[in-house]
Design a protein around this motif. Structure first.
Motif: not given
Ligand SMILES: [Zn+2]
Length: 149
Positions: A77-78, A85, A81-82, A108, A111-112, A105
């Motif tokens: 996820f991180l 983003m 997400g990065i 993220w 990604s979630g 936003l």
């Protein structure tokens, strides 16, 4: 004699088979060895030295029959997400600052959603099946065949 030996390999009909679980447990061994050395010092005296090494070694068989692993959710996820983003905020940020913030936003959120679909649901729905299958899996030590009983 273990209870596994009442079954036989469907390929070569050998009874030299073992469940993945047992084979894996036997394959991951904690080895311990002591090396002793005797030496003659420059002054003529005798010296005795020992070195002890311990470590966990995983045999090739153990790697082959290792249980399925759950997918890591947080790390994935991180990471995604990065990347999303930066990517989306850069693309949409070239239009306007507000869109850039929305893009960050959105990265993220996407990604979630992605991790939920590919990792969370996989861990919840597919992983138990694989683990269940693993519990019923056997390996033949004669021909190397994998099969489930
Ligand atoms: Zn076989």
């Amino acid at each position: 004699m273990s209870e596994e030996t009442k079954f036989e390999c469907p390929n070569c009909h050998s009874d030299n088979i073992q469940s993945f679980e047992v084979a894996y447990r036997n394959g991951v061994t904690t080895s311990s060895s002591t090396t002793t050395g005797l030496g003659v010092g420059s002054g003529g005296g005798l010296g005795l030295g020992t070195a002890k090494t311990t470590g966990t070694s995983v045999s090739q068989i153990a790697q082959e029959v290792a249980p399925p692993a759950k997918k890591g959710i947080v790390k994935k996820f991180l990471l995604i997400g990065i990347i999303l983003m930066f990517l989306l905020s850069a693309i949409l940020g070239s239009v306007s600052n507000t869109l850039g913030s929305i893009g960050a936003l959105l990265g993220w959120v996407l990604s979630g959603a992605f991790v939920y679909k590919t990792a969370y649901l996989w861990n919840r729905d597919v992983y138990p099946q694989l683990l269940d299958q693993w519990h019923h899996s056997y390996i033949c030590f004669r021909c190397g065949q994998h099969f489930t009983i």
